[in-house]
Design an enzyme around this catalytic site. Structure first.
Site, PDB file in Angstrom:
ATOM      1  N   ASP A 154      60.871   9.252  97.587  1.00  0.00           N
ATOM      2  CA  ASP A 154      60.458   8.361  96.504  1.00  0.00           C
ATOM      3  C   ASP A 154      60.636   6.893  96.888  1.00  0.00           C
ATOM      4  O   ASP A 154      60.217   6.001  96.148  1.00  0.00           O
ATOM      5  CB  ASP A 154      61.194   8.679  95.204  1.00  0.00           C
ATOM      6  CG  ASP A 154      62.698   8.489  95.324  1.00  0.00           C
ATOM      7  OD1 ASP A 154      63.202   8.376  96.470  1.00  0.00           O
ATOM      8  OD2 ASP A 154      63.382   8.471  94.287  1.00  0.00           O
ATOM      9  N   CYS A 159      65.161  19.296 105.999  1.00  0.00           N
ATOM     10  CA  CYS A 159      65.813  18.551 104.928  1.00  0.00           C
ATOM     11  C   CYS A 159      66.609  19.571 104.115  1.00  0.00           C
ATOM     12  O   CYS A 159      67.210  20.472 104.707  1.00  0.00           O
ATOM     13  CB  CYS A 159      64.800  17.769 104.100  1.00  0.00           C
ATOM     14  SG  CYS A 159      63.419  18.737 103.467  1.00  0.00           S
TER      15      CYS A 159
END
Length: 226
Positions: A114, A141
């Site tokens: 983001d 991740c």
């Protein structure tokens, strides 16, 4: 009597014909089912990442590059078998809790999609390419979807010549899960200037912008050396 017998035979033949006509569509449907399943299995393009282990969301992107969710202790032997010599982690937690083999390099490049910028992407892509010179690489991740998906897509575009549309199609339909998590990754991928990324990667700079914080730090270091 013979006329009655002939009539009964005619009726029986008609019944057999009707039964055959009714059964035909059902028979065709059953025979078509394997073909439909086969076609469904073939809809995944061969160029897409190959699924290897569902537990870790582990996929092979190419012979020396893999992607996954956050591994654990059980994944380490499997990674050794795959020839992985470098693990690049985009998650906030380090891999030291599960990765204990000193021969396997750990590179920690945490970021959030983001607020990802070109600096994060360039660092990740450069680390992958440099690490591939030493052996196979795993990128991951937490879930193996958003951050990993973004870097995998950009690797496809920058180094394998895919279009943005092709990379997005794999990101969305490759079976990595988390379709609702991809908004930020897709937004960045749609707007990023690929040619500027390539120029920065080839030129050895840390960002596409000379005013980026990492570029300013590098400039100050160079000035202090003079």
């Amino acid at each position: 009597m013979q006329g009655l017998l002939w009539f009964l035979r005619l009726c029986l033949a008609a019944l057999v014909l009707v039964a055959a006509l009714v059964a035909l569509p059902v028979s065709m449907a059953w025979s078509a089912a394997p073909t439909i399943q086969s076609l469904a299995g073939e809809t995944r393009p061969q160029s897409w990442a190959e699924p290897l282990d569902e537990r870790f969301n582990l996929y092979r992107i190419q012979p020396n590059l893999y992607r996954s969710a956050l591994p654990d202790n059980e994944a380490e032997p499997m990674l050794k078998e795959l020839g992985v010599t470098t693990v690049i982690n985009f998650y906030q937690r380090s891999d030291s809790a599960w990765l204990h083999d000193p021969k396997m390099r750990q590179i920690h490049l945490p970021f959030h999609t983001d607020r990802v910028d070109d600096t994060d992407v360039i660092a990740a892509l450069r680390s992958i390419r440099q690490s591939q010179e030493l052996g196979s690489v795993l990128i991951h991740c937490k879930h193996g979807q958003n951050r990993t998906g973004l870097i995998a897509a950009l690797y496809r575009i920058v180094y394998q010549g895919w279009s943005k549309e092709q990379a997005l199609a794999e990101m969305r339909g490759g079976g990595f899960g988390g379709e609702q998590r991809l908004d930020d990754a897709e937004r960045y991928l749609q707007q990023v200037d690929i040619e500027q990324l390539k120029i920065a990667l080839e030129g050895g700079t840390c960002s596409t912008s000379p005013l980026a914080l990492c570029a300013m730090k590098a400039w100050i270091v160079d000035m202090l050396k003079v």
